[in-house]
Design a protein around this motif. Structure first.
Motif, mmCIF file in Angstrom:
data_model
loop_
_atom_site.group_PDB
_atom_site.id
_atom_site.type_symbol
_atom_site.label_atom_id
_atom_site.label_comp_id
_atom_site.label_asym_id
_atom_site.label_seq_id
_atom_site.Cartn_x
_atom_site.Cartn_y
_atom_site.Cartn_z
ATOM 1 N N LEU A 11 2.389 -21.729 -7.416
ATOM 2 C CA LEU A 11 2.074 -21.475 -6.017
ATOM 3 C C LEU A 11 3.347 -21.234 -5.222
ATOM 4 O O LEU A 11 4.448 -21.565 -5.672
ATOM 5 C CB LEU A 11 1.309 -22.666 -5.427
ATOM 6 C CG LEU A 11 -0.038 -22.996 -6.054
ATOM 7 C CD1 LEU A 11 -0.630 -24.223 -5.392
ATOM 8 C CD2 LEU A 11 -0.992 -21.822 -5.955
ATOM 9 N N PRO A 12 3.217 -20.695 -4.023
ATOM 10 C CA PRO A 12 4.385 -20.591 -3.153
ATOM 11 C C PRO A 12 4.905 -21.982 -2.780
ATOM 12 O O PRO A 12 4.309 -23.006 -3.110
ATOM 13 C CB PRO A 12 3.829 -19.845 -1.928
ATOM 14 C CG PRO A 12 2.563 -19.192 -2.395
ATOM 15 C CD PRO A 12 2.018 -20.086 -3.458
ATOM 16 N N ASP A 13 6.011 -21.996 -2.033
ATOM 17 C CA ASP A 13 6.578 -23.278 -1.618
ATOM 18 C C ASP A 13 5.645 -23.975 -0.639
ATOM 19 O O ASP A 13 4.722 -23.366 -0.075
ATOM 20 C CB ASP A 13 7.950 -23.051 -0.978
ATOM 21 C CG ASP A 13 7.860 -22.109 0.213
ATOM 22 O OD1 ASP A 13 7.628 -22.578 1.344
ATOM 23 O OD2 ASP A 13 7.976 -20.872 -0.005
ATOM 24 N N ASP A 14 5.897 -25.259 -0.408
ATOM 25 C CA ASP A 14 4.990 -26.069 0.395
ATOM 26 C C ASP A 14 4.817 -25.540 1.816
ATOM 27 O O ASP A 14 3.705 -25.557 2.374
ATOM 28 C CB ASP A 14 5.502 -27.514 0.458
ATOM 29 C CG ASP A 14 5.260 -28.264 -0.848
ATOM 30 O OD1 ASP A 14 4.685 -27.640 -1.772
ATOM 31 O OD2 ASP A 14 5.658 -29.436 -0.950
ATOM 32 N N LEU A 19 1.284 -22.970 5.849
ATOM 33 C CA LEU A 19 1.076 -21.853 6.779
ATOM 34 C C LEU A 19 -0.205 -21.105 6.449
ATOM 35 O O LEU A 19 -1.012 -20.801 7.344
ATOM 36 C CB LEU A 19 2.276 -20.901 6.723
ATOM 37 C CG LEU A 19 2.156 -19.620 7.557
ATOM 38 C CD1 LEU A 19 2.136 -19.955 9.045
ATOM 39 C CD2 LEU A 19 3.284 -18.651 7.240
ATOM 40 N N VAL A 20 -0.406 -20.821 5.162
ATOM 41 C CA VAL A 20 -1.597 -20.068 4.757
ATOM 42 C C VAL A 20 -2.866 -20.868 5.022
ATOM 43 O O VAL A 20 -3.865 -20.333 5.515
ATOM 44 C CB VAL A 20 -1.495 -19.673 3.269
ATOM 45 C CG1 VAL A 20 -2.814 -19.081 2.786
ATOM 46 C CG2 VAL A 20 -0.359 -18.682 3.059
ATOM 47 N N LEU A 21 -2.838 -22.146 4.713
ATOM 48 C CA LEU A 21 -4.022 -22.973 4.957
ATOM 49 C C LEU A 21 -4.342 -23.050 6.442
ATOM 50 O O LEU A 21 -5.506 -22.971 6.843
ATOM 51 C CB LEU A 21 -3.811 -24.373 4.387
ATOM 52 C CG LEU A 21 -3.745 -24.510 2.869
ATOM 53 C CD1 LEU A 21 -3.634 -25.977 2.471
ATOM 54 C CD2 LEU A 21 -4.959 -23.870 2.207
ATOM 55 N N ASP A 22 -3.324 -23.195 7.272
ATOM 56 C CA ASP A 22 -3.567 -23.256 8.714
ATOM 57 C C ASP A 22 -4.077 -21.922 9.234
ATOM 58 O O ASP A 22 -4.962 -21.870 10.096
ATOM 59 C CB ASP A 22 -2.289 -23.655 9.440
ATOM 60 C CG ASP A 22 -2.541 -24.039 10.889
ATOM 61 O OD1 ASP A 22 -3.459 -24.851 11.137
ATOM 62 O OD2 ASP A 22 -1.848 -23.513 11.777
ATOM 63 N N LEU A 23 -3.528 -20.822 8.717
ATOM 64 C CA LEU A 23 -4.016 -19.499 9.095
ATOM 65 C C LEU A 23 -5.482 -19.337 8.736
ATOM 66 O O LEU A 23 -6.295 -18.890 9.563
ATOM 67 C CB LEU A 23 -3.174 -18.424 8.394
ATOM 68 C CG LEU A 23 -3.674 -16.979 8.483
ATOM 69 C CD1 LEU A 23 -3.653 -16.493 9.924
ATOM 70 C CD2 LEU A 23 -2.837 -16.063 7.581
ATOM 71 N N GLY A 53 -1.962 -15.860 -2.455
ATOM 72 C CA GLY A 53 -1.501 -16.534 -3.654
ATOM 73 C C GLY A 53 -1.957 -17.956 -3.833
ATOM 74 O O GLY A 53 -1.304 -18.725 -4.543
ATOM 75 N N LEU A 54 -3.078 -18.339 -3.228
ATOM 76 C CA LEU A 54 -3.648 -19.679 -3.414
ATOM 77 C C LEU A 54 -5.033 -19.516 -4.040
ATOM 78 O O LEU A 54 -6.055 -19.627 -3.365
ATOM 79 C CB LEU A 54 -3.754 -20.431 -2.085
ATOM 80 C CG LEU A 54 -2.510 -20.483 -1.206
ATOM 81 C CD1 LEU A 54 -2.777 -21.309 0.035
ATOM 82 C CD2 LEU A 54 -1.318 -21.030 -1.973
#
Length: 449
Positions: A11-14, A19-23, A53-54
């Motif tokens: 996965l990308p960095d934390d 950021l992606v989850l909040d988006l 990428g998640l």
């Protein structure tokens, strides 16, 4: 982090994951606050997280909150985020802009940072029209409904003025954070009280008070999430469906209480009111049916801040739904079945055409069924209970509820029937998607069975 599939994905960095989850959560919040179903919100969130990428993300949607958990393999704890959906307002331009952003995200045309900034712009932007435009649209919708039930010009003008008054009073009460239950109660009391006052004073003897109240009830019912409630129940999101049902019943109860209060007050002061009006049919002239239905749906969409293209599509849906209802009833079908058939046509047409025109299906579906809401039947049941003390009013109210459910269920069923028509959907994608009113049609490539 291990990249071995046995231990989980790379996965990308934390910071990027957060950021992606909040988006994704904020996009889902926009959809939920605009009345989208839980299945639509889930699919959209998965589309956003997969695009960045998640691929192993779980989503839990209930009526007041959205939770997202990203699985990071066996070596690391999952990252979980939650967002509470507090505000609920109908802004179809915001919904359409959010859906366009999701399409851009899934096409790989924008970074997560830029998408977050664009979403912030969408959510912080003011409504596309001034507030007085929405008031004028509610008034125009009331006038169109009056024409639709054959009330004539004078009733239409009176209904427009009364509805504008209700909207402005509701605006004042909303600024003071009065719960929506009491706002509905005040709106129902104003609609019925004004109609009874006009009739009692003899100022407008040609205006039938029952039709004036019925128009007000249609306007006040139009903002309820009937379609999303049925969609959630059918899609298996029972907790969210239960929450929407409680809210819908509570707001309907507030409206009923307001109308009943006005009627009981009139009886208490000895006003000789009586309900001898037969059930008003739709106007017989088919061109006028189309025009009045189109105007009703178009004005409703305008009151909900829809974009100009969406206004035209919504007006078309209203014309088709009203015309279908008129044709089916003229063929001898009863009101309940006619409502279901007309709503199914609206749902089918909206699902097949709206996405090609880049208009959220939810806008078309909700707007198209508004002209057929059971305002007069609801008023008749309340009159029987409060003014005539007739227990048959309960049966009439149950019948009105049946019409509302037939409309909502018909729209969802029409969307379901349209799934094979839409291009390029595989079997698994259809299973995950349908029935869908908002968000991308191809939410994810992950296997579902």
């Amino acid at each position: 982090m291990s990249t071995n599939s046995l231990h989980g994905p790379a996965l990308p960095d934390d910071s990027t994951v957060h950021l992606v989850l909040d988006l994704a959560l904020r996009v889902g919040e926009v959809q939920m606050s605009s009345g989208a179903g839980a299945a639509d919100v889930t699919a959209t969130i998965l589309a956003v997280t997969t695009a960045y990428g998640l691929p192993h993300t779980e989503v839990d949607v209930i009526y007041t909150s959205i939770s997202v958990s990203c699985h990071r393999g066996t070596d690391h704890a999952p990252i979980t985020s939650l967002r509470v959906v507090r505000a609920r307002s109908l802004d179809y331009t915001r919904l359409a802009d959010a859906e366009q952003l999701v399409r851009t995200i899934t096409a790989g045309e924008i970074s997560a940072e830029d998408a977050y900034g664009e979403l912030d712009r969408i959510t912080s932007a003011s409504h596309p029209y001034p507030r007085w435009v929405a008031t004028a649209a509610w008034a125009g919708m009331a006038a169109a409904v009056a024409f639709l039930i054959g009330g004539g010009l004078l009733l239409a003008l009176t209904a427009a003025v009364v509805t504008a008054l209700i909207d402005r009073v509701g605006r004042v009460l909303n600024r003071r954070a009065l719960p929506f239950f009491f706002q509905q109660l005040v709106g129902g009391a104003l609609a019925a009280g004004t109609a009874l006052a006009v009739w009692a004073t003899g100022l407008l003897p040609s205006v039938r008070p029952s039709l004036l109240v019925a128009v007000g009830i249609v306007v006040l019912l139009s903002g309820l999430a009937l379609v999303s409630t049925v969609q959630d129940a059918i899609s298996g999101y029972n907790v969210t469906a239960a929450g929407r049902t409680v809210e819908t019943v509570l707001l309907s109860a507030g409206l009923i209480a307001g109308v009943a209060l006005a009627l009981r007050t009139a009886v208490h002061f000895g006003l000789p009111i009586a309900l001898t009006d037969p059930l008003p049919p739709l106007i017989s002239a088919v061109p006028l049916q189309f025009a009045a239905g189109a105007a009703t749906s178009g004005f409703f969409a305008l009151a909900c801040y829809a974009q100009p293209r969406a206004l035209l599509v919504a007006a078309g849906a209203g014309a088709v739904g009203t015309g279908t209802y008129g044709l089916v009833t003229s063929a001898g079908l009863d009101v309940l079945l006619s409502s279901a058939v007309a709503a199914t046509v609206v749902g089918f047409g909206g699902a097949t055409m709206s996405r090609r025109l880049k208009v959220p299906t939810l806008v078309v579906a909700v707007s198209g069924m508004v002209p057929l809401l059971p305002g007069w039947t609801t008023y008749r049941g309340l009159f029987q209970l409060t003014a005539e003390n007739d227990p048959a009013g309960l049966s009439t109210l149950v019948f009105a509820s049946g019409i509302a459910m037939a409309l909502a269920g018909g729209v969802v069923f029409g969307e379901y029937l349209a799934q094979p028509v839409r291009t390029g959907l595989g079997r698994l994608e259809r299973k995950f998607a349908g029935p869908r009113m908002s968000g991308p049609l191809r939410p994810t490539k992950r296997r579902l069975e």
